[in-house]
Design a protein around this motif. Structure first.
Motif, PDB file in Angstrom:
ATOM      1  N   HIS A  14      30.782  10.083  28.974  1.00 43.72           N
ATOM      2  CA  HIS A  14      30.645   8.843  29.744  1.00 43.72           C
ATOM      3  C   HIS A  14      31.645   8.866  30.886  1.00 43.72           C
ATOM      4  O   HIS A  14      32.777   9.314  30.721  1.00 43.72           O
ATOM      5  N   PHE A  15      31.216   8.363  32.022  1.00 40.21           N
ATOM      6  CA  PHE A  15      32.125   8.139  33.137  1.00 40.21           C
ATOM      7  C   PHE A  15      32.166   6.642  33.410  1.00 40.21           C
ATOM      8  O   PHE A  15      31.496   5.865  32.749  1.00 40.21           O
ATOM      9  N   GLY A  16      32.919   6.278  34.432  1.00 47.02           N
ATOM     10  CA  GLY A  16      32.934   4.879  34.856  1.00 47.02           C
ATOM     11  C   GLY A  16      33.906   4.056  34.056  1.00 47.02           C
ATOM     12  O   GLY A  16      34.778   4.584  33.364  1.00 47.02           O
ATOM     13  N   PRO A  43      16.787  18.251  36.246  1.00 47.78           N
ATOM     14  CA  PRO A  43      16.859  17.641  37.580  1.00 47.78           C
ATOM     15  C   PRO A  43      18.280  17.294  37.998  1.00 47.78           C
ATOM     16  O   PRO A  43      19.169  17.158  37.151  1.00 47.78           O
ATOM     17  N   SER A  44      18.466  17.135  39.294  1.00 52.29           N
ATOM     18  CA  SER A  44      19.775  16.791  39.846  1.00 52.29           C
ATOM     19  C   SER A  44      20.313  15.525  39.173  1.00 52.29           C
ATOM     20  O   SER A  44      19.579  14.561  38.985  1.00 52.29           O
ATOM     21  N   GLY A  45      21.568  15.564  38.769  1.00 55.79           N
ATOM     22  CA  GLY A  45      22.195  14.387  38.166  1.00 55.79           C
ATOM     23  C   GLY A  45      22.007  14.284  36.663  1.00 55.79           C
ATOM     24  O   GLY A  45      22.438  13.307  36.049  1.00 55.79           O
ATOM     25  N   CYS A  46      21.383  15.295  36.036  1.00 55.89           N
ATOM     26  CA  CYS A  46      21.119  15.187  34.589  1.00 55.89           C
ATOM     27  C   CYS A  46      22.318  15.625  33.755  1.00 55.89           C
ATOM     28  O   CYS A  46      22.274  15.558  32.529  1.00 55.89           O
ATOM     29  N   GLY A  47      23.384  16.106  34.410  1.00 56.89           N
ATOM     30  CA  GLY A  47      24.602  16.393  33.654  1.00 56.89           C
ATOM     31  C   GLY A  47      24.897  17.867  33.415  1.00 56.89           C
ATOM     32  O   GLY A  47      25.735  18.195  32.574  1.00 56.89           O
ATOM     33  N   LYS A  48      24.273  18.740  34.180  1.00 62.34           N
ATOM     34  CA  LYS A  48      24.489  20.185  33.982  1.00 62.34           C
ATOM     35  C   LYS A  48      25.943  20.570  34.278  1.00 62.34           C
ATOM     36  O   LYS A  48      26.586  21.249  33.479  1.00 62.34           O
ATOM     37  N   SER A  49      26.445  20.116  35.434  1.00 60.33           N
ATOM     38  CA  SER A  49      27.834  20.452  35.799  1.00 60.33           C
ATOM     39  C   SER A  49      28.807  19.806  34.818  1.00 60.33           C
ATOM     40  O   SER A  49      29.832  20.391  34.468  1.00 60.33           O
ATOM     41  N   THR A  50      28.476  18.595  34.382  1.00 60.30           N
ATOM     42  CA  THR A  50      29.329  17.896  33.412  1.00 60.30           C
ATOM     43  C   THR A  50      29.428  18.702  32.117  1.00 60.30           C
ATOM     44  O   THR A  50      30.516  18.876  31.563  1.00 60.30           O
ATOM     45  N   LEU A  51      28.290  19.212  31.650  1.00 61.61           N
ATOM     46  CA  LEU A  51      28.301  20.010  30.416  1.00 61.61           C
ATOM     47  C   LEU A  51      29.129  21.274  30.583  1.00 61.61           C
ATOM     48  O   LEU A  51      29.925  21.643  29.717  1.00 61.61           O
ATOM     49  N   PHE A  84      32.309  27.664  40.030  1.00 61.78           N
ATOM     50  CA  PHE A  84      31.962  26.257  40.242  1.00 61.78           C
ATOM     51  C   PHE A  84      30.848  26.123  41.283  1.00 61.78           C
ATOM     52  O   PHE A  84      30.591  27.036  42.063  1.00 61.78           O
ATOM     53  N   GLN A  85      30.251  24.943  41.273  1.00 62.11           N
ATOM     54  CA  GLN A  85      29.173  24.661  42.221  1.00 62.11           C
ATOM     55  C   GLN A  85      29.736  24.526  43.643  1.00 62.11           C
ATOM     56  O   GLN A  85      29.055  24.806  44.612  1.00 62.11           O
ATOM     57  N   GLU A  86      30.993  24.099  43.764  1.00 65.01           N
ATOM     58  CA  GLU A  86      31.595  23.885  45.088  1.00 65.01           C
ATOM     59  C   GLU A  86      32.095  25.198  45.666  1.00 65.01           C
ATOM     60  O   GLU A  86      32.439  26.116  44.935  1.00 65.01           O
ATOM     61  N   THR A 195      20.986  26.532  36.851  1.00 62.76           N
ATOM     62  CA  THR A 195      20.200  26.751  38.070  1.00 62.76           C
ATOM     63  C   THR A 195      19.139  25.677  38.231  1.00 62.76           C
ATOM     64  O   THR A 195      18.747  25.021  37.262  1.00 62.76           O
ATOM     65  N   HIS A 196      18.675  25.523  39.468  1.00 66.65           N
ATOM     66  CA  HIS A 196      17.518  24.672  39.745  1.00 66.65           C
ATOM     67  C   HIS A 196      16.236  25.494  39.774  1.00 66.65           C
ATOM     68  O   HIS A 196      15.150  24.952  39.790  1.00 66.65           O
ATOM     69  N   SER A 197      16.414  26.809  39.832  1.00 67.82           N
ATOM     70  CA  SER A 197      15.256  27.673  40.053  1.00 67.82           C
ATOM     71  C   SER A 197      14.659  28.143  38.728  1.00 67.82           C
ATOM     72  O   SER A 197      15.321  28.805  37.922  1.00 67.82           O
TER      73      SER A 197
HETATM   74  N1  LIG Z   1      33.791  12.452  37.921  1.00 68.44           N
HETATM   75  C1  LIG Z   1      32.742  11.659  37.803  1.00 68.44           C
HETATM   76  N2  LIG Z   1      32.879  10.318  37.810  1.00 68.44           N
HETATM   77  C2  LIG Z   1      31.838   9.487  37.675  1.00 68.44           C
HETATM   78  N3  LIG Z   1      30.568   9.911  37.484  1.00 68.44           N
HETATM   79  C3  LIG Z   1      30.361  11.224  37.470  1.00 68.44           C
HETATM   80  C4  LIG Z   1      31.423  12.176  37.637  1.00 68.44           C
HETATM   81  N4  LIG Z   1      30.900  13.441  37.549  1.00 68.44           N
HETATM   82  C5  LIG Z   1      29.580  13.257  37.367  1.00 68.44           C
HETATM   83  N5  LIG Z   1      29.243  11.960  37.301  1.00 68.44           N
HETATM   84  C6  LIG Z   1      27.896  11.405  37.067  1.00 68.44           C
HETATM   85  O1  LIG Z   1      27.339  12.073  35.957  1.00 68.44           O
HETATM   86  C7  LIG Z   1      25.971  12.370  36.164  1.00 68.44           C
HETATM   87  C8  LIG Z   1      25.749  13.864  36.010  1.00 68.44           C
HETATM   88  O2  LIG Z   1      26.369  14.569  37.076  1.00 68.44           O
HETATM   89  P1  LIG Z   1      26.398  16.162  37.157  1.00 68.44           P
HETATM   90  O3  LIG Z   1      27.186  16.522  38.350  1.00 68.44           O
HETATM   91  O4  LIG Z   1      26.828  16.708  35.846  1.00 68.44           O
HETATM   92  O5  LIG Z   1      24.843  16.476  37.375  1.00 68.44           O
HETATM   93  P2  LIG Z   1      24.115  17.873  37.672  1.00 68.44           P
HETATM   94  O6  LIG Z   1      23.024  17.991  36.662  1.00 68.44           O
HETATM   95  O7  LIG Z   1      25.118  18.958  37.744  1.00 68.44           O
HETATM   96  O8  LIG Z   1      23.459  17.607  39.106  1.00 68.44           O
HETATM   97  P3  LIG Z   1      23.200  18.640  40.326  1.00 68.44           P
HETATM   98  O9  LIG Z   1      21.983  19.427  39.924  1.00 68.44           O
HETATM   99  O10 LIG Z   1      22.918  17.741  41.477  1.00 68.44           O
HETATM  100  O11 LIG Z   1      24.414  19.482  40.508  1.00 68.44           O
HETATM  101  C9  LIG Z   1      25.627  11.801  37.542  1.00 68.44           C
HETATM  102  O12 LIG Z   1      25.050  10.533  37.348  1.00 68.44           O
HETATM  103  C10 LIG Z   1      26.961  11.690  38.222  1.00 68.44           C
HETATM  104  O13 LIG Z   1      26.956  10.624  39.134  1.00 68.44           O
END
Ligand SMILES: Nc1ncnc2c1ncn2[C@@H]1O[C@H](COP(=O)(O)OP(=O)(O)OP(=O)(O)O)[C@@H](O)[C@H]1O
Ligand SMILES: [Mg+2]
Length: 249
Positions: A14-16, A43-51, A84-86, A195-197
């Motif tokens: 959880h964030f926020g 899809p974008s925003g589903c939490g891949k980078s977070t995981l 990293f993605q960046e 990946t997205h691909s």
């Molecule tokens: N540091 C943070 N603080 C608040 N919310 C965050 C933070 N990092 C990610 N999120 C939220 O968590 C969710 C998942 O983000 P994440 O970057 O993991 O997605 P993603 O699957 O990697 O997307 P993309 O394909 O665009 O890279 C998004 O709703 C994002 O706004």
């Protein structure tokens, strides 16, 4: 029973704030055996980078556990190299060659051997002649290629890659995919790749984990078959799963 190299058990992130919580990842479980190549798609925003960040030890799960060799991950470590993605993940005070050689030097490899390996990788990622350049002199895609070369210089036990090839031109991307697979055959490390691909997922993965849209949950886990026709069928299935037909308007 032998414990897997990596195990995620009911991981939620959880964030926020308490008033406005954002659930990025919900109840994700999977495990990864030594030598496996697992690709995360969704899809974008589903939490891949977070995981990936939780596996890397950069982020603590809000609930659940991330276990490496059965031990909870608490911090980043040299056993988990991350791309990293960046773009900005290089040491700015070191040259391209020194950035790539750095993990080898840390592992105790001699300067000569590390330089030769760095030079070969510079060539492989299409940066011949840029060994002496510093990161601020490079474009985003070039910096990403240096980061990839550095990660491949001394493959760790677990290599974490977050859309590493997304910004590359098609030819370099293809070359990097082949180099990654070649190195895997040579060193057999464990790979967690985002990946997205869909094509890239089927090419690189031994298994593919599909995450649902925000918040990310495990939607499907699919084995990648060896057989060509079966792989094409899997690719078509993934397209249907991830890119549903737009509704008639
Ligand atoms: N540091 C943070 N603080 C608040 N919310 C965050 C933070 N990092 C990610 N999120 C939220 O968590 C969710 C998942 O983000 P994440 O970057 O993991 O997605 P993603 O699957 O990697 O997307 P993309 O394909 O665009 O890279 C998004 O709703 C994002 O706004
Ligand atoms: Mg991401």
């Amino acid at each position: 029973m032998l414990s897997p190299l990596l195990a995620l058990k009911e991981v939620s992130v959880h964030f926020g704030t308490a008033n406005r919580p954002v659930t990025a990842v919900e109840n994700v479980s999977f495990s990864l055996s030594e030598g496996e190549r697992l690709v995360l798609v969704g899809p974008s925003g589903c939490g891949k980078s977070t995981l990936l960040a939780t596996v890397g030890g950069f982020l603590r799960p809000s609930a659940g556990h991330v276990l490496l060799d059965g031990v909870p991950v608490r911090r980043p470590g040299p056993d988990r190299m991350m791309v990293f993605q960046e773009f900005d993940q290089l040491l700015p005070w070191k040259s391209v060659a020194a950035n790539i050689a750095y993990p080898l030097r840390l592992a105790g490899v001699t300067r000569e051997v590390a330089s030769a390996r760095a030079e070969a990788l510079i060539h492989q990622v299409g940066l011949t002649g840029f060994g002496d350049a510093f990161p601020h002199m490079l474009s985003g895609g070039m910096k990403m290629r240096v980061a990839i070369a550095r990660a491949l210089a001394a493959p760790p036990r677990l290599l974490l890659m977050d859309e590493p090839f997304a910004a590359l031109d098609a030819l370099t991307r293809r070359r990097m995919q082949e180099e990654l697979l070649r190195l895997w055959h040579e060193h057999v490390f464990t790979l967690l790749f985002v990946t997205h691909s869909i094509e890239e997922a089927v090419l690189l993965g031994s298994r593919i984990l599909v995450l649902s849209p925000h918040p990310g949950r495990v939607q499907a886990v699919l084995e990648v078959p060896e057989d060509r026709a079966a792989r094409a069928a899997l690719q078509a299935d993934l397209h249907r799963l991830l890119l549903p037909e737009p509704a008639d308007v």
